[in-house]
Design a protein around this motif. Structure first.
Motif, short mmCIF file in Angstrom:
data_model
loop_
_atom_site.label_atom_id
_atom_site.label_comp_id
_atom_site.label_asym_id
_atom_site.label_seq_id
_atom_site.Cartn_x
_atom_site.Cartn_y
_atom_site.Cartn_z
N GLU A 282 10.00 -3.44 84.64
CA GLU A 282 10.65 -2.86 83.37
C GLU A 282 12.16 -2.65 83.91
N LYS A 541 22.20 -11.75 75.24
CA LYS A 541 21.33 -12.40 74.76
C LYS A 541 20.27 -12.96 75.54
N TRP A 544 17.77 -10.23 76.83
CA TRP A 544 16.52 -9.84 76.12
C TRP A 544 15.47 -11.24 76.32
N TRP A 545 16.05 -12.40 76.17
CA TRP A 545 15.40 -13.58 76.35
C TRP A 545 14.43 -13.31 77.67
N ARG A 546 15.23 -13.02 78.66
CA ARG A 546 14.53 -12.66 79.92
C ARG A 546 13.44 -11.63 79.85
N VAL A 547 13.45 -10.52 79.20
CA VAL A 547 12.62 -9.64 79.01
C VAL A 547 11.34 -10.08 78.50
N GLU A 548 11.43 -11.06 77.29
CA GLU A 548 10.54 -11.58 76.59
C GLU A 548 9.73 -12.42 77.48
N THR A 549 10.30 -13.42 78.08
CA THR A 549 9.82 -14.60 78.86
C THR A 549 9.05 -13.80 80.01
N ARG A 551 7.64 -11.06 80.16
CA ARG A 551 6.33 -10.42 79.79
C ARG A 551 5.32 -11.69 79.43
N LYS A 552 5.79 -12.73 78.76
CA LYS A 552 4.68 -13.65 78.63
C LYS A 552 3.87 -14.25 79.83
N ALA A 557 11.24 -9.58 85.60
CA ALA A 557 12.16 -10.27 84.83
C ALA A 557 13.08 -10.96 86.01
N GLU A 597 15.27 -23.89 76.26
CA GLU A 597 15.52 -22.55 75.33
C GLU A 597 16.87 -22.05 75.70
#
Length: 606
Positions: A282, A541, A544-549, A551-552, A557, A597
Motif C-alpha cells: 500500500e 495515471k 493509478w494503473w500500477r496500483v490496480e495492476t 493488486r491483480k 507496486a 497497456e
C-alpha cells in the motif's frame, strides 16, 4: 571474464532487467564472480547488490543459491524476478512437503536460475545432499554482516556457512552487505573463509538522505510534527527500542490521522506478516517497529526513517536509515535524542550477561554513536569516517544547514561535577540538577543539600539546559551512571583533570526544540525529474494503473515498476512499443507484459 561473457552480462542487464549500463563496480564484480572468483561486496542499500549475484548466476551453468535470513520476504523477491522473466524459487518452512519436493526437483534438473534458502534450511543434511546432487552456479550469502559476533545483527547459524567452502570448494561464493566497518569486514572474510576472495568496497555515502538529530523533549509529539511538516502521505519507518513503545507510538500516530502499523517480534506471526504485507503493497503506510523489521525490505519509496530511541551502534543506525530513499529520491533520517537515551543504552550494556570483551566492544560502538549525535561538525563526514571513508562537508545535514553553537563549557561542567561530588555520588540526575539549580524540593531538604556550597550555583540555566550538559558529560565519559545504586551519578577518572582546570571542555549550546513548519524543500544532492504538466498527468495515471495492476498480480507496486522508471516513461511519452523499449527499468518481459497497456494509457492522455 572474457569479452563474450562481458557482452552477455550487459545484454542480460539491458534485455531482462531493463537498465542501459552497469553502475559503479557492478560490471567488475559480475565479471569476477561469473569467471569463478570469490568476492566480498560492500555496497550501500539501493546500490544494486542483487544484480551482482543474479547476473553471474544466469551466466554460469547451474543454479545460483542465495542464502538469505529473510523468510518473510522470499516470496516478494521471487515474484520480482518472475516479473522480469528470471526463473527463481525459494525453499523455506512456509511450504508444504509437496511444494518443497517440486522445487527440489527443479534444482536437480537445472530448471532454475536462482533458489533462495534460509541458512537454517541450507545446513540440513537433506538440503546439502540436494546441492551435492545438483549443478550449482554460485553461492550468494546476503546480509553477510550477520556472521559478525560483534555486530548489530548477529545470527549464530551464519557462522556455520563456512561449510560451503569445505563441501563445495570449486563453487564461487559472493558475500554481500550494506554495513560493515573494517573489523566486521575482516570477521566476515575469516568466518566465511573468504580471505583470498576479492574485496569490493563502494562508497557508503547516500547523498539523497538528509540526516537530522533533534533534542528530545516530547518525542512522540516531535515525531508527529516532523511527519506532518515534511512527510504527510509518505511511506516511512519509525524505530523504537521496546515492543510496548512500538504499540503506543503506532496507536498515537493512528489517532492523529497517520496510517501507522506496529511490527515487533512479540506479535502473532499472522498479524506481523499482514502488517508487513500492507506496508509493502500500500501507499503511504508508516511502519512503527523494533529493529526486528527492515532487513531486506526492498521498498524503494520509503521517504523517511525516524528513530525515537538511540541505536546501539553506527552500523545499526546506517543500516536502518539506509532503508529510506532506495530509489535515489529525497529522504530524511530523523532522530530525537536525549539524556535518557544515553543512560538507557549504557544500562543495557552494563546489565547484559555477555562477557567483558563483548561489553567493551559494545561500549566502543555506543561511544561512536554518541559522538555522531553530539558532533559539532558535518554528520555525514562523521558517519563516513566511521567506515574509513573521507569526505567533505555535505551541506545536507542539520549541522551543515544550521551549524550548532559550541561554547567553552569548562566552568559549567565543573559546577556539575562538583555537585555530584558534594552529594557523595549517591543520587540520580533529577536530584543533582535540583541542587545545582537551587530547587527546595523535599528530598533536597531531607538530605540538607540546600546547605551545600554548590546549592543554586547553576540557577542561571534551565533544567533542559542542564540535562543537555549532563547528557554530553556522560557521552564524553566524565560522568557514569551506577545502575546498581538507583542510577546514581558518579565521577570517572576522566573528570579529575576537568575539576582541576587542567582540561578544557567544549559542548554544544542547548537549542530549544522548534516546531517544524510544512516545507517542500528537497535535500541537496538530489535532482528531481522536471515533469511538464502533461508529463505529470501521465505519471499520475501510471501510478493509478500500477496500483490496480499490482493488486491483480498480488505483488507490491514497486515490483511492477519503480517511480523512477514511471517518471522516465512519462518523459518519453512512448507512442509505440519501440518507443518504450530502452526506457531504464523496462526489460523485454515487462515490455511484453505491460507495454501495450502503457502505450494505450498514454495515447488516451495525449
Amino acid at each position: 571474464m572474457s569479452d563474450q561473457n562481458n557482452s552477455q552480462a550487459l545484454q542480460i542487464l539491458q534485455t531482462i532487467f531493463g537498465y542501459p549500463s552497469f553502475r559503479g563496480q557492478q560490471a567488475e564484480i559480475v565479471g569476477h564472480v561469473a569467471g569463478g572468483g570469490d568476492a566480498l561486496v560492500l555496497m550501500p542499500t539501493g546500490g544494486g547488490k542483487s544484480l551482482c549475484y543474479q547476473i553471474p548466476a544466469m551466466l554460469r551453468e547451474g543454479v545460483g543459491v542465495v542464502v538469505s535470513p529473510l523468510i518473510a520476504l522470499m516470496q516478494d523477491q521471487v515474484d520480482a524476478l518472475a516479473e522480469v522473466g528470471v526463473r527463481a524459487a525459494f525453499l523455506n518452512s512456509t511450504q508444504t512437503y509437496e511444494e518443497s519436493s517440486q522445487i527440489e526437483r527443479r534444482v536437480r534438473s537445472g530448471d532454475l536460475d536462482l533458489v533462495y534458502v534460509a541458512p537454517e534450511r541450507l545446513l540440513t543434511p537433506r538440503c546439502l545432499d540436494l546441492l551435492e546432487a545438483s549443478k550449482i552456479a554460485l553461492f550468494a550469502i546476503d546480509e553477510a554482516h550477520c556472521v559478525s559476533q560483534w555486530g548489530h545483527d548477529f545470527r549464530p547459524e551464519y557462522i556455520k556457512l563456512s561449510i560451503l567452502h569445505e563441501r563445495f570448494p570449486n563453487v564461487p561464493r559472493i558475500a554481500l552487505t550494506a554495513t560493515a566497518d573494517h573489523q566486521t569486514r575482516e570477521e566476515i572474510a575469516l568466518r566465511l573463509q573468504l580471505q583470498d576472495g576479492a574485496k569490493f568496497v563502494s562508497s557508503f555515502d547516500r547523498p539523497n538522505i538528509r540526516y537530522q538529530i533533534v533534542e528530545k523533549a516530547n518525542g512522540r509529539k516531535q515525531l508527529l510534527d516532523f511527519i506532518q511538516a515534511e512527510h504527510l502521505g509518505d511511506a516511512g519507518i519509525v524505530y523504537c527500542l521496546s515492543r510496548k513503545k512500538v504499540e503506543e507510538t503506532a496507536e498515537f500516530l493512528t489517532q492523529q490521522g497517520i496510517s501507522a502499523l506496529p511490527y515487533h517480534a512479540g506479535m502473532e506471526y499472522a498479524k506481523r506478516s499482514k502488517n508487513q504485507g500492507r506496508f509493502l503493497r500500500e501507499e503511504g503506510i508508516v511502519m512503527v517497529a523494533t529493529i526486528a523489521f527492515g532487513m531486506g525490505i526492498d521498498k524503494p519509496d520509503v521517504r523517511f526513517v525516524a528513530h525515537l530511541d538511540l541505536p546501539k551502534s553506527i552500523e545499526g543506525y546506517y543500516q536502518e536509515t539506509g532503508r529510506a530513499g532506495r530509489d535515489g529520491g529525497p529522504a530524511n533520517a530523523w532522530m530525537a535524542y536525549g539524556l535518557q537515551d544515553v543512560v538507557q543504552q549504557r544500562r543495557m550494556i552494563d546489565e547484559s550477561e555477555a562477557g567483558e570483551t563483548f561489553k567493551r566492544v559494545q561500549s566502543v560502538k555506543l561511544d561512536a554513536m554518541l559522538g555522531l549525535c553530539e558532533t559539532l561538525t558535518c554528520r555525514r563526514e562523521r558517519l563516513l569516517d566511521y567506515f574509513g571513508e573521507k569526505s567533505t562537508r555535505c551541506g545536507n545535514c542539520d549541522t551543515c544547514m544550521s551549524p550548532p553553537v559550541s561554547f567553552d563549557a569548562t566552568v559549567v561542567v565543573q559546577k556539575l561535577l562538583s555537585t555530584i561530588y558534594r552529594v557523595d555520588q549517591r543520587f540520580g540526575a533529577m536530584h543533582v540538577l535540583d541542587v545545582l539549580r537551587g530547587i527546595d524540593s523535599d528530598k533536597v531538604k531531607q538530605w540538607h543539600h540546600d546547605a551545600l556550597s554548590t546549592f543554586g550555583i547553576g540557577s542561571d540555566r534551565s533544567e533542559q539546559e542542564w540535562r543537555a550538559i549532563l547528557r554530553q558529560s556522560i557521552a564524553l565519559g566524565l560522568v557514569s551512571v551506577d545502575h546498581e545504586a538507583y542510577s546514581a551519578l558518579k565521577l570517572t577518572d576522566a573528570a579529575k583533570p576537568v575539576l582541576r582546570g587542567a582540561l578544557q571542555v567544549q559542548l554544544r549550546e542547548y537549542q530549544k526544540p522548534i516546531k517544524q513548519k510544512r516545507t517542500s524543500s528537497k535535500p541537496k544532492g538530489y535532482v528531481e525529474s522536471d515533469l511538464s504538466s502533461i508529463e505529470q498527468v501521465i505519471f499520475d495515471k501510471l501510478r493509478w494503473w500500477r496500483v490496480e495492476t499490482a493488486r491483480k498480480h498480488n505483488v507490491p507496486a514497486y515490483v511492477i515498476f519503480h517511480d523512477a522508471t514511471m517518471r522516465e516513461i512519462a518523459k518519453a511519452r512512448p507512442g509505440s512499443l519501440a518507443d518504450l523499449r530502452g526506457v531504464s527499468g523496462v526489460g523485454e518481459k515487462k515490455l511484453e507484459t505491460y507495454g501495450a497497456e502503457i502505450v494505450e494509457l498514454i495515447g488516451g492522455v495525449l
